[in-house]
Design an enzyme around this catalytic site. Structure first.
Site, PDB file in Angstrom:
ATOM      1  N   ARG A   1       0.826  -1.217   0.000  1.00  0.00           N
ATOM      2  CA  ARG A   1       0.000   0.000   0.000  1.00  0.00           C
ATOM      3  C   ARG A   1       0.859   1.266   0.000  1.00  0.00           C
ATOM      4  NH1 ARG A   1      -5.403  -0.376   1.427  1.00  0.00           N
ATOM      5  NH2 ARG A   1      -6.176  -2.470   1.075  1.00  0.00           N
TER       6      ARG A   1
ATOM      7  N   ARG B   1      -3.328   6.618   0.302  1.00  0.00           N
ATOM      8  CA  ARG B   1      -3.837   7.769   1.036  1.00  0.00           C
ATOM      9  C   ARG B   1      -2.851   8.468   1.938  1.00  0.00           C
ATOM     10  NH1 ARG B   1      -8.598   4.762   3.660  1.00  0.00           N
ATOM     11  NH2 ARG B   1      -6.898   3.290   3.641  1.00  0.00           N
TER      12      ARG B   1
ATOM     13  N   TYR C   1     -14.999 -11.579   0.591  1.00  0.00           N
ATOM     14  CA  TYR C   1     -15.755 -10.377   0.208  1.00  0.00           C
ATOM     15  C   TYR C   1     -17.030 -10.750  -0.545  1.00  0.00           C
ATOM     16  CZ  TYR C   1     -12.024  -7.224   1.667  1.00  0.00           C
ATOM     17  OH  TYR C   1     -11.117  -6.523   2.414  1.00  0.00           O
TER      18      TYR C   1
ATOM     19  N   ARG D   1      -6.451  11.896  -7.025  1.00  0.00           N
ATOM     20  CA  ARG D   1      -7.682  11.134  -6.813  1.00  0.00           C
ATOM     21  C   ARG D   1      -8.898  12.022  -6.549  1.00  0.00           C
ATOM     22  NH1 ARG D   1      -8.705   6.471  -4.550  1.00  0.00           N
ATOM     23  NH2 ARG D   1     -10.798   7.285  -4.763  1.00  0.00           N
TER      24      ARG D   1
HETATM   25  C1  LIG Z   1      -7.756  -6.815   1.334  1.00  0.00           C
HETATM   26  C2  LIG Z   1      -7.287  -5.941   0.189  1.00  0.00           C
HETATM   27  C3  LIG Z   1      -8.073  -4.990  -0.519  1.00  0.00           C
HETATM   28  N1  LIG Z   1      -7.253  -4.429  -1.478  1.00  0.00           N
HETATM   29  C4  LIG Z   1      -5.989  -4.966  -1.387  1.00  0.00           C
HETATM   30  C5  LIG Z   1      -6.013  -5.943  -0.376  1.00  0.00           C
HETATM   31  C6  LIG Z   1      -4.848  -6.824  -0.009  1.00  0.00           C
HETATM   32  C7  LIG Z   1      -3.829  -6.047   0.747  1.00  0.00           C
HETATM   33  C8  LIG Z   1      -4.163  -5.834   2.182  1.00  0.00           C
HETATM   34  O1  LIG Z   1      -4.310  -6.826   2.910  1.00  0.00           O
HETATM   35  O2  LIG Z   1      -4.218  -4.672   2.594  1.00  0.00           O
HETATM   36  C9  LIG Z   1      -4.813  -4.711  -2.243  1.00  0.00           C
HETATM   37  C10 LIG Z   1      -4.533  -3.348  -2.698  1.00  0.00           C
HETATM   38  N2  LIG Z   1      -5.363  -2.260  -2.716  1.00  0.00           N
HETATM   39  C11 LIG Z   1      -4.703  -1.193  -3.233  1.00  0.00           C
HETATM   40  C12 LIG Z   1      -3.417  -1.615  -3.624  1.00  0.00           C
HETATM   41  C13 LIG Z   1      -2.513  -0.670  -4.394  1.00  0.00           C
HETATM   42  C14 LIG Z   1      -1.122  -0.801  -4.512  1.00  0.00           C
HETATM   43  C15 LIG Z   1      -0.316  -0.534  -3.253  1.00  0.00           C
HETATM   44  O3  LIG Z   1      -0.127  -1.486  -2.462  1.00  0.00           O
HETATM   45  O4  LIG Z   1       0.214   0.575  -3.090  1.00  0.00           O
HETATM   46  C16 LIG Z   1      -3.289  -2.956  -3.262  1.00  0.00           C
HETATM   47  C17 LIG Z   1      -2.100  -3.891  -3.428  1.00  0.00           C
HETATM   48  C18 LIG Z   1      -5.214   0.160  -3.425  1.00  0.00           C
HETATM   49  C19 LIG Z   1      -6.346   0.630  -2.588  1.00  0.00           C
HETATM   50  N3  LIG Z   1      -7.467  -0.084  -2.214  1.00  0.00           N
HETATM   51  C20 LIG Z   1      -8.298   0.731  -1.510  1.00  0.00           C
HETATM   52  C21 LIG Z   1      -7.717   2.012  -1.406  1.00  0.00           C
HETATM   53  C22 LIG Z   1      -8.349   3.213  -0.704  1.00  0.00           C
HETATM   54  C23 LIG Z   1      -9.435   3.725  -1.565  1.00  0.00           C
HETATM   55  C24 LIG Z   1      -9.385   5.209  -1.778  1.00  0.00           C
HETATM   56  O5  LIG Z   1      -8.314   5.832  -1.721  1.00  0.00           O
HETATM   57  O6  LIG Z   1     -10.479   5.733  -2.058  1.00  0.00           O
HETATM   58  C25 LIG Z   1      -6.504   1.962  -2.091  1.00  0.00           C
HETATM   59  C26 LIG Z   1      -5.528   3.080  -2.314  1.00  0.00           C
HETATM   60  C27 LIG Z   1      -9.629   0.328  -0.988  1.00  0.00           C
HETATM   61  C28 LIG Z   1      -9.632  -0.975  -0.300  1.00  0.00           C
HETATM   62  N4  LIG Z   1      -9.634  -2.187  -0.923  1.00  0.00           N
HETATM   63  C29 LIG Z   1      -9.603  -3.197   0.013  1.00  0.00           C
HETATM   64  C30 LIG Z   1      -9.570  -2.577   1.294  1.00  0.00           C
HETATM   65  C31 LIG Z   1      -9.536  -3.328   2.606  1.00  0.00           C
HETATM   66  C32 LIG Z   1      -9.586  -1.201   1.084  1.00  0.00           C
HETATM   67  C33 LIG Z   1      -9.443  -0.094   2.115  1.00  0.00           C
HETATM   68  C34 LIG Z   1     -10.735   0.500   2.530  1.00  0.00           C
HETATM   69  C35 LIG Z   1     -10.478   1.839   3.188  1.00  0.00           C
HETATM   70  O7  LIG Z   1     -10.027   1.843   4.343  1.00  0.00           O
HETATM   71  O8  LIG Z   1     -10.674   2.854   2.499  1.00  0.00           O
HETATM   72  C36 LIG Z   1      -9.496  -4.635  -0.319  1.00  0.00           C
END
Ligand SMILES: Cc1c2[nH]c(c1CCC(=O)O)Cc1[nH]c(c(CCC(=O)O)c1C)Cc1[nH]c(c(CCC(=O)O)c1C)Cc1[nH]c(c(C)c1CCC(=O)O)C2
Length: 340
Positions: free
Chosen positions: A26, A30, A150, A39
């Site tokens: 990640r 953010r 999910y 974004r």
């Molecule tokens: C379980 C999981 C998800 N997504 C992901 C996982 C596996 C990694 C982990 O265990 O954290 C993987 C993921 N999601 C994202 C990335 C981008 C690349 C990176 O690692 O920098 C990666 C590798 C972007 C994202 N994925 C998400 C965001 C935030 C959304 C936003 O900015 O609006 C980003 C940058 C949304 C997301 N998507 C998911 C979650 C739990 C969330 C967060 C919800 C929140 O707290 O806002 C599902």
């Protein structure tokens, strides 16, 4: 520089390195003001299907931190959205699925993934490999268990109770679901590698909820099929989950080249549990980055020291960068790992 000579790919392959390579799960997201700026007003899934934005956001942490690898900007639910699953990513919540899968009919929506469904992924990766030069790009996907959770729960879940109800109560349906997801995941990873990704990470973030014997029965065959299905492409395969201390041995058996470790198990102990023939990735607690620098430095040096027990070590956090993280701390940490 030849990508194969990069510290990151060398460490994944358990070869000697000039310095410990480092990247952060990640890392794009953010905690970066430049991310929030691009974004603004753009929904997450729109960003994930717009090549220009994918390229820019993927490059941001590489520019700022000088990390040893980029991770493709996307989300684990992108291939599911691409085949027509009605879902969205809600800010501050995560993936939310409109019609959760609870029976055999629900599987119908999970048709095979075709390259044309994710043409924006191929396009963005091709552009990125040019821009990144000698920095490897990591492609990724969610593993069947985590995606399944999910889809079955309909959104994030603490206890994964409906997921487990299906796994234990309707094993045939469970395995059918895992098989369909496995096909989608394998194809999605192959598409990313063919487009130019130099390594892949399979995120089974929530599989730590399952004990080892049930992991062997309900999850391992499906994960193994994915790693086996990538073997011919000859890129390092990383396998990561949270709370998987008790599963480290069996995670090693699933077939990855690198096992990701969360912050709960020190790397020397993890090396013992995973066994020989694997590199390790991890594992500074992401929450520690909120502590004063002196603490971060001490803890990071401890991770590096214990990581020497592994046959190869890729420095990372034990889970994703938290949104509140000060980017300056990550910059200092990157420099420290490189200079150590
Ligand atoms: C379980 C999981 C998800 N997504 C992901 C996982 C596996 C990694 C982990 O265990 O954290 C993987 C993921 N999601 C994202 C990335 C981008 C690349 C990176 O690692 O920098 C990666 C590798 C972007 C994202 N994925 C998400 C965001 C935030 C959304 C936003 O900015 O609006 C980003 C940058 C949304 C997301 N998507 C998911 C979650 C739990 C969330 C967060 C919800 C929140 O707290 O806002 C599902």
């Amino acid at each position: 520089m030849n990508l194969d000579d990069s510290a990151f790919l060398r460490a994944c392959r358990r070869r000697p390195v000039p310095h410990t390579p480092v990247w952060y799960m990640r890392q794009a997201g953010r905690s970066l003001p430049e991310y929030l700026k691009v974004r603004e007003g753009v929904p997450m899934l729109t960003a994930c299907s717009t090549p220009d934005l994918i390229v820019e956001i993927t490059l941001q942490p590489v520019r700022r931190y000088g990390v040893d690898a980029a991770i493709f900007f996307s989300d684990i639910v992108v291939p599911l959205k691409a085949i027509g699953v009605d879902l969205d990513i809600k800010p501050g919540v995560g993936p939310v699925v409109a019609d959760p899968i609870r029976d055999a009919q629900g599987l119908d929506v999970l048709r095979p993934l075709e390259p044309a469904d994710v043409s924006y992924v191929t396009e963005a990766i091709q552009a990125l490999t040019g821009e990144l030069g000698g920095t490897p790009l990591i492609g990724f996907a969610g593993a069947p268990f985590t995606l399944g959770s999910y889809l079955i729960e309909g959104g994030p879940s603490k206890n994964h109770d409906r997921t487990k109800a299906m796994m234990y109560g309707e094993p045939r349906l469970w395995h059918a679901l895992m098989e369909r997801l496995g096909d989608i995941v394998l194809e999605h990873l192959r598409i990313q590698i063919r487009a130019g990704a130099s390594a892949i990470q399979l995120f089974d973030s929530w599989v730590g909820a399952v004990p080892e014997d049930d992991y062997r029965e309900f999850v391992l065959p499906h994960t193994r099929r994915i790693f086996d299905g990538l073997a011919d492409l000859d890129v390092p395969r990383i396998h990561f989950g949270v709370g998987t201390g008790e599963l480290l041995g069996v995670l090693g058996e699933a077939g990855a080249d690198v096992v990701g470790v969360d912050w709960r198990v020190p790397l020397d102990e993890a090396a013992r549990r995973v066994g020989p023939g694997k590199a390790l990735q991890g594992n500074l607690d992401p929450a520690i980055l909120a502590a004063p620098w002196e603490v971060v430095e001490r803890k990071a040096r401890e991770v590096l020291r214990r990581g020497e027990a592994a046959e190869g070590h890729v420095f990372n956090l034990g889970h994703g960068v938290l949104p509140s993280t000060d980017p300056d701390q990550l910059k200092r940490l990157t420099d420290l790992v490189h200079e150590a």
